[in-house]
Design a protein around this motif. Structure first.
Motif, PDB file in Angstrom:
ATOM      1  N   GLN A 197      -9.435 -18.241   5.362  1.00  9.63           N
ATOM      2  CA  GLN A 197      -8.888 -17.934   6.518  1.00  9.63           C
ATOM      3  C   GLN A 197      -9.661 -16.528   6.609  1.00  9.63           C
TER       4      GLN A 197
ATOM      5  N   VAL B 143      -5.344 -13.231   9.412  1.00 15.90           N
ATOM      6  CA  VAL B 143      -3.647 -13.312  10.319  1.00 15.90           C
ATOM      7  C   VAL B 143      -3.515 -12.364  10.392  1.00 15.90           C
TER       8      VAL B 143
ATOM      9  N   THR C 205       2.541 -16.594  13.577  1.00 13.16           N
ATOM     10  CA  THR C 205       1.723 -16.320  13.436  1.00 13.16           C
ATOM     11  C   THR C 205       0.318 -16.458  14.347  1.00 13.16           C
TER      12      THR C 205
ATOM     13  N   GLU D 269      -3.600 -17.463  13.406  1.00 15.78           N
ATOM     14  CA  GLU D 269      -4.253 -17.878  12.476  1.00 15.78           C
ATOM     15  C   GLU D 269      -5.644 -17.770  12.619  1.00 15.78           C
TER      16      GLU D 269
END
Length: 574
Positions: free
Chosen positions: A62, A65, A73, A75
Motif C-alpha cells: 500500500q 490509504v 476507504t 486504497e
C-alpha cells in the motif's frame, strides 16, 4: 534540454544510496550529521520517474490509504499509483499540459490529488498547490502571480473560477459544464511515460506562504530541493520502509507535501489520511489504532485536543510521535509521555526549506527545544545586530549557510528580487526566526524577529509566555504582543481564546493573570489580557501582526478597550 552526459549518472542508484545511508544511521545523530551526503544526480532528474516509478515497479504494498469519516476507504498500491499517474499524464498531455507549464492544483485529501502530483511531475510541468479554502479574489492573485496555464479542481469548486480571468485550461474531477473531466483518464490504456529530461535546477513547485506577517510570498522549489531535500524530513520523522504514517495537514500547504507525499514515499512507507468535517479527538485516536499507524505527526493544537479527550492506552503499532507547525509546549510532551511512554519530538522547517532542525529518533529530547540541525542542513545563528556568526552558546537569527550549498533550499521568491536579496544577504538564508543554542547544540525557538519585543529593557519571547499561559485550564490558545505603556515603553499583553466551559469574566481574567504571575519571571509578567477571537491565516497560524496593529489603535483611542489589567486587581499589585 540538458546535454546528454558522456557517462550517464544512475540517478535512482545515487538517490537510494543517500536514502539508505540515513536509514542505516537512524538513532546515530552524530554519525548521520558527519557522514551524510546529498546524492549526486547528474544533469537530469525527475523524482516521479527516477524514484517513485522505480520503487513502484511490481510493488503491491500500500502506498496510499484515504479514510473517510464514515469509515469507507480508498486504497492504492505503489504499482497502482504509478500506472494511474502514467494514464493521467498521457491525458493531461492531450489537454495541453507541457513541460514548464504551471498547473494550479486545488484538491482535497483524495486519490486524485496524489495521482495529479505524480502526473504533473512526470510531464516536467510545475505544480502550484492550492488550498480548497480560497475564494475568487485569492485565486485571481495566485493565477496571475504564478503564471498559471492550467487549473485542476473538484467539480463542486468550479464556480469559484467563474469570475477569475485568464486563458487557462479548466480541468475538473467530476462533470462540470465547460470543464474537462479528469476521470476520463481512467479509461485510457496504460503507457509508460518517457523521462521529461528535467534538470535538477528546473522548477517543480510554486508554493504560496501562509502570510503571518505580510501578504503571501511565492516560493519556488526545484526538481531536487523538495524531492531529494525531504530526506531530512524522513530522518526527523523516523520513517522506515513498510511504516504506516498519518500526518494531519491540509492540502495546498507545504507541510502536506512534506509528510503526506515526499517523506513517506522516500522511505517506501504507506501514507494514511483521515478526512473529517470537524476534528474529533476520539475518532482520530481510533484511526491510529485501526490503521496500525506507526508514525503520527500533528500540530501542537491537535496534540492538546487529544490530551483533553484522554489519550487512553498507546496505539499498539505507534512508534514515532512528532509535532510541527508551531513550537511545542513542554507540558504536552510530558502528558503524552505519561500516557503512552512515547516522547513527542518537535521539529522546525519552513515552506522555503525542508525540515531544518529536529529532535531525532533515539536522541535525548530536551523539553522546550526543537532539537538540533538535521543531517545535510547547515544551520547557523547570526547576530542580527552585527551580522556576525554566533559560535558556541548564544542567541541569534536562525540561518542557513549558503556556502555549504544547501540542497533543500528554495530557488527564491519568484518575481521579488528585492525580497530575495534581503533573504539571502551576507551569504546566509535568513529564516526570520530567533533562537538560542545551548552547549550541546540544542536549539530553542524564541520567536519571529518581528514578534520578539522589549519590556522595561528586557527581551520578551512571546512563545515562552504563551507556553505558560496555555497550561492554564481556561486557555485554549494565547498570543502575546507588546502593548504600549507610558512607563515601561511596552508590557506583555495576552490575547486569549478560551477553552470550552470557561466564560470571559473578571474571575477568569484574575485566575489567568495570577497563574502567569506565579509561573513566570517578574520581568515576563503578563500585565494585560483580553478575551478575543484570534486572527489567523488561512492555514491556521495566528497573525500577531494584526494584534500588534490593534494595540496601537487601542493606544490611539481608535478601538474600544475590553482588556483586563493587573492593576485592576489589588492582590496583583507589584
Amino acid at each position: 534540454m540538458p546535454e546528454p552526459e558522456e557517462h550517464p549518472v544512475d540517478a535512482t542508484g545515487a538517490y537510494r544510496q543517500s536514502r539508505d545511508q540515513l536509514l542505516q544511521l537512524r538513532g546515530e545523530y552524530a554519525c548521520a550529521v558527519a557522514e551524510f551526503r546529498w546524492p549526486e544526480l547528474g544533469t537530469r532528474f525527475n523524482w516521479a520517474v527516477d524514484w517513485f516509478d522505480a520503487v513502484a515497479s511490481g510493488n503491491n504494498r500500500q502506498a496510499l490509504v484515504v479514510v473517510e469519516e464514515d469509515g469507507s476507504t480508498t486504497e492504492r498500491t505503489f504499482a497502482e499509483m504509478s500506472r494511474a499517474s502514467d494514464r493521467l499524464a498521457s491525458w493531461l498531455t492531450a489537454h495541453g499540459v507541457r513541460k514548464g507549464h504551471p498547473v494550479l492544483l486545488m484538491l482535497g485529501n483524495q486519490v486524485e490529488l496524489w495521482e495529479a502530483m505524480l502526473a504533473i511531475m512526470k510531464l516536467g510541468a510545475v505544480i502550484v498547490p492550492t488550498t480548497t479554502a480560497l475564494g475568487p479574489a485569492d485565486l485571481e492573485d495566485r493565477i496571475a502571480l504564478g503564471g498559471v496555464r492550467h487549473v485542476i479542481c473538484n467539480a463542486a469548486d468550479t464556480d469559484r473560477f467563474d469570475r477569475v480571468p485568464g486563458d487557462y485550461t479548466r480541468i475538473s474531477v467530476g462533470e462540470a459544464e465547460g470543464w474537462s473531466n479528469l476521470r476520463a483518464a481512467d479509461e485510457l490504456e496504460h503507457t509508460s511515460i518517457a523521462h521529461p529530461n528535467t534538470a535538477p535546477g528546473d522548477p517543480l513547485l510554486l508554493y504560496f506562504t501562509s502570510g503571518t506577517t505580510s501578504r503571501p510570498k511565492l516560493v519556488e522549489h526545484t526538481q531536487v530541493s523538495y524531492p531529494a531535500g525531504h530526506m531530512s524530513t524522513m530522518y526527523w520523522l523516523g520513517l522506515r520502509p513498510g511504516d504506516v504514517h498519518l500526518n494531519i495537514s491540509a492540502p495546498g500547504w507545504a507541510k502536506h507535501a512534506w509528510s503526506c507525499f515526499f517523506a513517506p514515499w522516500i522511505a517506501e512507507a504507506t501514507t494514511v489520511v483521515y478526512n473529517y468535517r470537524r476534528f474529533d479527538a476520539a475518532a482520530m485516536l481510533a484511526q491510529l489504532r485501526r490503521r496500525k499507524v506507526s508514525s503520527f505527526c500533528a500540530p501542537p493544537t491537535v496534540w492538546r485536543m487529544l490530551i483533553n479527550a484522554e489519550l487512553g492506552e498507546r496505539p499498539e503499532a505507534l512508534r514515532e510521535a512528532v509535532s510541527a507547525g508551531e513550537p511545542l509546549n513542554a507540558e504536552v510532551i510530558e502528558q503524552v509521555r505519561r500516557a503512552w511512554g512515547l516522547t513527542v519530538r518537535d521539529g522546525f522547517g519552513q515552506t522555503e526549506t525542508t525540515a531544518q532542525v529536529g529532535n531525532t529518533p533515539g536522541a535525548a529530547v530536551r523539553p522546550g527545544s526543537m532539537g538540533r540541525p538535521l543531517p545535510g542542513i547547515p544551520v547557523v545563528l547570526i547576530d542580527p545586530a552585527t551580522g556576525h556568526l554566533v559560535t558556541g552558546t548564544g542567541e541569534g537569527e536562525l540561518c542557513i549557510d549558503l556556502s555549504a550549498r544547501p540542497l533543500p533550499l528554495m530557488t527564491g521568491y519568484r518575481g521579488d528580487a528585492e525580497r530575495n536579496v534581503e533573504a539571502m544577504s551576507g551569504g546566509y538564508y535568513h529564516t526570520g526566526d530567533v533562537a538560542s543554542r545551548d552547549a550541546d547544540g540544542y536549539i530553542t525557538y524564541i520567536g519571529r524577529t518581528d514578534d520578539v519585543f522589549k519590556a522595561s529593557d528586557y527581551k520578551i519571547s512571546p512563545f515562552e509566555l504563551e507556553s505558560t499561559l496555555i497550561e492554564h485550564p481556561a486557555v485554549a490558545e494565547a498570543a502575546v504582543v507588546p502593548a504600549p505603556d507610558p512607563i515601561r515603553l511596552a508590557v506583555p499583553k495576552a490575547y486569549i481564546a478560551l477553552a470550552p466551559g470557561h466564560e470571559p469574566t473578571k474571575e477568569t481574567a484574575l485566575s489567568i493573570l495570577r497563574y502567569a504571575r506565579e509561573h513566570l519571571a517578574p520581568y515576563q509578567r503578563v500585565r494585560r489580557i483580553e478575551f478575543y477571537d484570534l486572527p489567523k491565516t488561512i492555514s491556521g497560524k495566528i497573525r500577531r501582526v494584526e494584534l500588534r496593529a490593534r494595540e496601537q489603535e487601542l493606544a490611539d483611542g481608535r478601538q474600544a478597550n475590553a482588556e483586563w489589567r493587573d492593576d485592576q486587581f489589588p492582590g496583583l499589585k507589584d
